[in-house]
Scaffold this motif. Structure first.
Motif, mmCIF file in Angstrom:
data_model
loop_
_atom_site.group_PDB
_atom_site.id
_atom_site.type_symbol
_atom_site.label_atom_id
_atom_site.label_comp_id
_atom_site.label_asym_id
_atom_site.label_seq_id
_atom_site.Cartn_x
_atom_site.Cartn_y
_atom_site.Cartn_z
ATOM 1 N N TRP B 146 0.837 -1.204 0.000
ATOM 2 C CA TRP B 146 0.000 0.000 0.000
ATOM 3 C C TRP B 146 0.876 1.261 0.000
ATOM 4 C CZ3 TRP B 146 -1.261 3.252 4.482
ATOM 5 C CH2 TRP B 146 -2.329 4.134 4.250
ATOM 6 N N ILE B 147 1.872 1.257 0.910
ATOM 7 C CA ILE B 147 2.839 2.353 0.921
ATOM 8 C C ILE B 147 3.551 2.412 -0.430
ATOM 9 C CG2 ILE B 147 5.054 3.087 1.893
ATOM 10 C CD1 ILE B 147 2.905 3.795 3.736
ATOM 11 N N GLY B 148 3.841 1.236 -0.997
ATOM 12 C CA GLY B 148 4.508 1.177 -2.294
ATOM 13 C C GLY B 148 3.685 1.888 -3.364
ATOM 14 N N ILE B 149 2.392 1.591 -3.416
ATOM 15 C CA ILE B 149 1.544 2.218 -4.440
ATOM 16 C C ILE B 149 1.453 3.728 -4.202
ATOM 17 C CG2 ILE B 149 -0.764 2.281 -5.437
ATOM 18 C CD1 ILE B 149 -1.089 -0.647 -4.512
ATOM 19 N N LEU B 150 1.259 4.117 -2.930
ATOM 20 C CA LEU B 150 1.188 5.549 -2.617
ATOM 21 C C LEU B 150 2.488 6.235 -3.014
ATOM 22 C CD1 LEU B 150 -0.561 5.627 0.888
ATOM 23 C CD2 LEU B 150 -1.566 6.015 -1.354
ATOM 24 N N SER B 151 3.599 5.544 -2.755
ATOM 25 C CA SER B 151 4.899 6.114 -3.075
ATOM 26 C C SER B 151 5.060 6.286 -4.581
ATOM 27 C CB SER B 151 5.982 5.213 -2.494
ATOM 28 O OG SER B 151 7.234 5.547 -3.011
ATOM 29 N N THR C 217 -2.238 -12.285 19.286
ATOM 30 C CA THR C 217 -2.583 -10.913 18.918
ATOM 31 C C THR C 217 -1.690 -10.464 17.751
ATOM 32 O OG1 THR C 217 -1.117 -10.099 20.642
ATOM 33 C CG2 THR C 217 -3.449 -10.129 21.141
ATOM 34 N N PHE C 218 -0.424 -10.911 17.778
ATOM 35 C CA PHE C 218 0.450 -10.550 16.663
ATOM 36 C C PHE C 218 0.013 -11.268 15.381
ATOM 37 C CE2 PHE C 218 3.670 -9.761 20.179
ATOM 38 C CZ PHE C 218 3.462 -8.390 20.157
ATOM 39 N N VAL C 219 -0.399 -12.535 15.512
ATOM 40 C CA VAL C 219 -0.878 -13.270 14.339
ATOM 41 C C VAL C 219 -2.099 -12.565 13.752
ATOM 42 C CG1 VAL C 219 -2.016 -15.403 13.604
ATOM 43 C CG2 VAL C 219 0.059 -15.512 14.974
ATOM 44 N N PHE C 220 -2.962 -12.083 14.626
ATOM 45 C CA PHE C 220 -4.142 -11.332 14.195
ATOM 46 C C PHE C 220 -3.697 -10.164 13.306
ATOM 47 C CE2 PHE C 220 -8.662 -10.466 15.753
ATOM 48 C CZ PHE C 220 -8.932 -9.518 14.785
ATOM 49 N N ALA C 221 -2.705 -9.408 13.792
ATOM 50 C CA ALA C 221 -2.214 -8.253 13.025
ATOM 51 C C ALA C 221 -1.607 -8.702 11.693
ATOM 52 C CB ALA C 221 -1.181 -7.485 13.848
ATOM 53 N N TYR C 222 -0.742 -9.750 11.748
ATOM 54 C CA TYR C 222 -0.151 -10.264 10.503
ATOM 55 C C TYR C 222 -1.250 -10.634 9.514
ATOM 56 C CZ TYR C 222 4.211 -11.366 13.107
ATOM 57 O OH TYR C 222 5.331 -11.339 13.865
ATOM 58 N N ALA C 223 -2.287 -11.310 10.027
ATOM 59 C CA ALA C 223 -3.321 -11.853 9.146
ATOM 60 C C ALA C 223 -4.071 -10.743 8.427
ATOM 61 C CB ALA C 223 -4.288 -12.729 9.941
ATOM 62 N N ILE C 224 -4.341 -9.651 9.141
ATOM 63 C CA ILE C 224 -5.020 -8.524 8.497
ATOM 64 C C ILE C 224 -4.161 -7.986 7.362
ATOM 65 C CG2 ILE C 224 -5.854 -6.172 8.844
ATOM 66 C CD1 ILE C 224 -6.510 -6.969 11.719
ATOM 67 N N LEU C 225 -2.853 -7.860 7.638
ATOM 68 C CA LEU C 225 -1.932 -7.358 6.610
ATOM 69 C C LEU C 225 -1.821 -8.352 5.458
ATOM 70 C CD1 LEU C 225 0.886 -5.999 8.954
ATOM 71 C CD2 LEU C 225 -0.641 -4.641 7.532
ATOM 72 N N ALA C 226 -1.766 -9.659 5.792
ATOM 73 C CA ALA C 226 -1.581 -10.664 4.749
ATOM 74 C C ALA C 226 -2.816 -10.788 3.869
ATOM 75 C CB ALA C 226 -1.246 -12.018 5.383
ATOM 76 N N GLU C 227 -3.991 -10.622 4.485
ATOM 77 C CA GLU C 227 -5.227 -10.666 3.679
ATOM 78 C C GLU C 227 -5.160 -9.594 2.597
ATOM 79 O OE1 GLU C 227 -8.762 -9.134 2.161
ATOM 80 O OE2 GLU C 227 -8.085 -8.122 3.980
ATOM 81 N N ALA C 228 -4.675 -8.414 3.000
ATOM 82 C CA ALA C 228 -4.573 -7.319 2.033
ATOM 83 C C ALA C 228 -3.576 -7.671 0.928
ATOM 84 C CB ALA C 228 -4.148 -6.040 2.745
ATOM 85 N N ALA C 229 -2.425 -8.229 1.337
ATOM 86 C CA ALA C 229 -1.403 -8.566 0.348
ATOM 87 C C ALA C 229 -1.929 -9.630 -0.611
ATOM 88 C CB ALA C 229 -0.139 -9.041 1.046
ATOM 89 N N LEU C 230 -2.631 -10.644 -0.068
ATOM 90 C CA LEU C 230 -3.168 -11.705 -0.918
ATOM 91 C C LEU C 230 -4.201 -11.131 -1.891
ATOM 92 C CD1 LEU C 230 -3.590 -14.705 1.547
ATOM 93 C CD2 LEU C 230 -1.872 -14.395 -0.230
ATOM 94 N N SER C 231 -5.051 -10.238 -1.400
ATOM 95 C CA SER C 231 -6.030 -9.611 -2.285
ATOM 96 C C SER C 231 -5.316 -8.875 -3.403
ATOM 97 C CB SER C 231 -6.887 -8.600 -1.512
ATOM 98 O OG SER C 231 -7.711 -9.272 -0.619
#
Lengths: 329, 315, 295
Positions: B146-151, C217-231
């Motif tokens: 996301w930061i990459g695209i914004l950048s 809790t950290f896995v939760f955070a990773y998962a939110i980020l990874a869902e975005a990356a996978l999308s």
């Protein structure tokens, strides 16, 4: 005393930052040491003896320490008001220090050579080759066998006694005028303790330096020091030549310390201990700080903070009842 | 030294084998049929069957696995089903891109992260400390792509400072073009690791700064700068090396997504394409490469320990 | 004998006292409180917000397309004229839900693997080798592989990410198990004839809970980020149902002319991950005082 002392500590008060404001660790500590003299500072842990020693070179953490009052005069200058830069020239140069735990006082990832050469290059500007030759000499001076080979080893390959010898070699590298030894033998085996003390005494004669020896062991003091400072709860409570202190202790706490030393002569009488323990820095004790543990405590001891009074030639004590008894006798 | 490397590599063989088998199994879980993909949408069932037979996909899975492993032993990684080249040449073509990206990011991350970590530890509780800890937190909270695209929108499209996509090979285009094609993605990858490294360096330094030998150094008259930089940091370095190894793995992982953002033809892009195209041999080959990279990084970390910490001995 | 009776009482009392102290420390922990606030606000917004705005996140009005943020559309509209704010609110349900179920699933699987590896020493080497091999791949690659295998659905993303993070949770649980199984009271329980299952359930699991919660809790955070990356890579939960990840993925094509489409869900992801990370930092300080290097 008419001679000019090498170092004089005057009314030194040092405070540390605690969880709730500043806590006084040592208060109104004064002493001096002459050239070539041996001064012993004795007390239980928490008495402020190590705090006093570290304060001389301002080695406490800068952010959490306040030198609230007093002066430390050395060669006509006040170490407390020196800039860091000036003070660094004194540290390891004119005043050197060795510490209690030789296992943790040497840097584990630097060779012995690197650690001894450092002060030689800093203070005497020696070339690396000259510094290395000098470092080997120093190791020989502290009686490390096979110094030429040992010098390139890392500290973890050496025994505790050997490491303390290396620490001493580092300390005497620049032929200091004053060596501060903070419990140098506490962490070592009894047999090694004797050797290290003997080494210190020999080196002192060779170099002509003064030594401040900090210890909780009056036996070590008896062997080593000429004058003794007894500290309790951040204050000097008695100060005397070593013979006077052992023969005529003028403070009940000193009595206790002397009784706690195991004696080889005499009967197998029980080792006595001082009841109770040293108070926490933050605890406020009205009157004499020792009174809760003192067998001779009187009302006045619980009311008034005692002053350090002369009780004999070069002999001071912070116990007015004793001083009065002595005056009456 | 060499002996240690050889021993470590031999020890790594079972792990690599396991990685190979897992890569194989993982990929055969994918239900899509590569033969259908290759034959195209309007090919008849006979054509699909013929392709399937040519590729050996009609043989039992265990047999496929065994022949794949045997071929691996002879250095044959197979042919890509889609790319019309061998797996080795496909990987070899794209490896320099990912390596350049990872190494450049590491070259940015290490000095900056270590320096910030040391500062934060020394000035504990100051604004520098707070800033470093915040950067570390942001690094694990903000999506890198996301930061990459914004950048790209800001620096490439709006300001026109850097190319927005593509890779300029070092040998063909010279170091200037190479660097400018990589600096933006490398910097973004680093941004996310600098905070982590700084945080780890900080906690390592805090442990060391409390040690007795730091007091010894000060008592010798050593300057603060030298006390922190030499006496303390040399000790904290052991932890930093471990973290640097982890960071290199993370950078390689992170490049998978970042290569996609900047359209860099690296391994990450290759593996995503391979997975989406069901290109079994290519997937297995690249997965094996990732696993191998991980093993090599760990061996490097172990070797650096030897050099950094005199107490460590592998016998 | 009275000593023994006392001894059997003590662990319970201690545990209760510890729990009470931990709660008090948490209540005073600044980053924990900030994290809790952020996460609560996001959860409320995701699950109550859409009901308040009352707009269908998938309803398209082409006439409204590419409207920048304004009074009418606080976060603007996308290429189909859909309200980005509504989509972000709904997207939160899917993204936070994925995060939650990934944490839950990898927590359960990781606990089973970790306890078995830590408690039954014979299996340890094999299990942890497999975990190490899995760790050798970047987690995102494992997730891509499994996600691609299972097909484009939210549930397959959950499974893929859960598998990707199992080695990490298993390691944490195994480490705690190894420490606890050496404790004397475990030996005492074993001598007095307690079964493996009983020892695991009564003694080992409760003691793994602290470090495991922190890790999750950290896995939760990773998962939110990874869902975005996978999308973003095209393997996420499929449109039109919004997730934070797929809103960004769709908005990417219009990032230059309609930056707001991908800006706001990105902020939501960052806030959610930040909140979970702060929560985790707080929990770690209180529950898991051993500071160590986490991979």
């Amino acid at each position: 005393m008419t001679r000019v002392p090498l170092l004089s500590v005057e009314n030194l008060t040092v405070q540390f930052r605690g969880d709730s404001g500043w806590v006084t660790a040592i208060e109104d500590v004064s002493f001096e040491i002459g050239a070539g003299e041996n001064l012993g500072i004795v007390g239980e842990s928490g008495s402020g003896k190590s705090v006093s020693a570290l304060s001389i070179l301002r080695l406490h953490g800068r952010a959490n320490t306040r030198y609230a009052s007093g002066a430390i005069r050395f060669g006509g200058r006040d170490l407390l008001s020196m800039s860091e830069r000036e003070l660094r020239k004194v540290r390891g140069g004119d005043i050197a220090m060795i510490f209690q735990d030789p296992m943790s006082s040497l840097n584990p990832v630097l060779t012995i050579a690197e650690q001894i050469i450092e002060p030689l290059q800093l203070h005497q500007g020696l070339s690396s080759a000259a510094a290395r030759r000098r470092a080997i000499e120093l190791l020989e001076m502290v009686r490390i066998a096979d110094a030429g080979r040992r010098i390139d080893e890392y500290p973890h390959r050496l025994s505790g006694g050997m490491r303390q010898r290396v620490m001493i070699a580092i300390a005497i590298a620049c032929q200091p005028k004053l060596l501060i030894a903070d419990e140098p033998t506490t962490a070592l085996d009894v047999t090694i303790q004797g050797q290290i003390l003997e080494l210190l005494r020999d080196l002192q004669r060779e170099i002509g330096m003064s030594v401040v020896l900090i210890t909780h062991d009056l036996g070590v003091i008896a062997e080593f020091a000429q004058r003794v400072l007894v500290m309790y709860a951040g204050r000097v409570i008695e100060q005397a030549p070593v013979a006077a202190l052992f023969n005529r202790p003028m403070h009940p706490y000193t009595d206790g310390l002397i009784d706690a030393v195991p004696k080889l002569d005499g009967d197998l009488h029980r080792l006595t201990t001082i009841p109770g323990s040293i108070p926490d820095l933050a605890t406020v004790i009205p009157g004499c700080r020792f009174n809760p543990r003192c067998r001779e405590a009187m009302d006045v001891c619980r009311r008034n903070a005692p002053a350090l009074l002369p009780v004999g030639p070069d002999h001071l004590s912070r116990c007015p009842p004793r001083a009065a008894a002595r005056g009456a006798a | 030294m060499l002996r240690i490397v050889v021993i470590r590599l031999i020890q790594a063989i079972p792990v690599l084998l396991l990685i190979a088998v897992m890569a194989f199994i993982l990929m055969h879980l994918i239900p899509g049929d590569p033969a259908v993909v290759i034959a195209g949408a309007d090919a008849g069932p006979a054509a699909v069957e013929r392709i399937r037979h040519e590729l050996g996909l009609d043989r039992p899975i265990l047999e496929q696995l065994l022949s794949w492993l045997v071929n691996l032993g002879t250095g044959d990684f197979g042919r890509s089903l889609v790319l019309n080249q061998t797996v080795l040449s496909a990987v070899g073509e794209r490896l320099p891109v990912t390596m350049s990206l990872a190494m450049l990011s590491l070259a940015i991350t290490l000095p900056v992260g270590v320096f910030l970590g040391i500062l934060a530890a020394y000035f504990r509780g100051s604004w520098i400390d707070a800033a470093v800890m915040t950067l570390a937190l942001v690094g694990v909270s903000v999506p890198a792509f996301w930061i990459g695209i914004l950048s790209v929108i800001l620096f490439s499209v709006t300001l026109g400072w850097f190319p927005s996509a593509g890779y300029a090979p070092l040998l063909a285009n010279g170091p200037g073009a190479w660097l400018s094609s990589l600096i933006q993605p490398a910097f973004i990858l680093s941004l996310f690791q600098i905070g982590f490294l700084a945080r780890m360096t900080r906690s390592g330094m805090l442990d060391v700064l409390d040690q007795d030998f730091i007091r010894t150094a000060r008592a010798k008259g050593v300057s603060e700068w030298r006390t922190v930089g030499r006496h303390a940091f040399r000790n904290a370095l052991v932890g930093v090396v471990t973290v640097a190894g982890i960071i290199l793995s993370l950078l390689i992982g992170g490049s998978v997504v970042i290569e996609q953002v900047f359209a860099l033809p690296g391994i990450g892009r290759l593996v995503v394409q391979a997975i989406l195209a069901r290109d079994y041999p290519l997937i297995q080959g690249t997965m094996l490469l990732f696993g191998f990279a991980f093993v090599v990084i760990n061996i490097c970390v172990d070797l650096i320990y030897l050099w950094v910490d005199p107490r460590v001995r592998y016998d | 004998m009275t000593d023994l009776a006392l001894g059997s009482n003590r662990p319970l009392e201690l545990a209760e006292r510890r729990r009470f102290l931990a709660l008090r420390k948490l209540a005073a922990h600044r980053s924990f409180k900030i994290g809790l606030l952020i996460v609560s606000v996001l959860v409320l917004a995701a699950f109550i917000g859409p009901w308040l705005t009352g707009i269908d996140p998938t309803s398209m009005r082409i006439r409204n397309k590419f409207k920048p943020p304004s009074d009418q559309f606080l976060m603007g509209t996308d290429n189909y004229g859909r309200d980005v704010l509504t989509r972000v609110l709904y997207g939160g349900q899917l993204s936070l839900g994925i995060g939650f179920f990934v944490a839950l699933l990898s927590g359960i699987a990781g606990t089973i693997v970790g306890v078995v590896a830590g408690h039954f020493r014979a299996l340890d080497a094999y299990l942890m080798r497999v975990m190490d091999a899995l760790l050798a791949f970047p987690a995102i690659l494992v997730a891509i592989g499994i996600g691609a295998a299972l097909g484009p659905q939210a549930t397959s993303i959950v499974v893929a990410l859960a598998v990707a993070y199992v080695p990490r949770t298993a390691r944490v649980v195994r480490a705690s198990t190894l420490v606890i199984r050496e404790m004397e009271y475990i030996e005492a329980a074993r001598v007095s004839g307690a079964s493996n299952l009983r020892i695991i359930v009564k003694h080992i699991l409760p003691n793994c809970l602290g470090p495991l919660t922190v890790q999750l809790t950290f896995v939760f955070a990773y998962a939110i980020l990874a869902e975005a990356a996978l999308s973003f890579l095209g393997i996420g939960p499929p449109p039109p149902a919004p997730s934070w990840g797929n809103i960004i993925a769709e908005g990417r094509d219009h990032a230059v002319e309609a930056w707001w489409i991908m800006l706001f869900p990105g902020i939501a992801i960052s806030l959610a991950a930040l909140g979970m990370n702060l929560l985790g930092d707080g929990l770690r300080d209180v529950l898991d005082p051993r500071l160590k290097i986490e991979s």
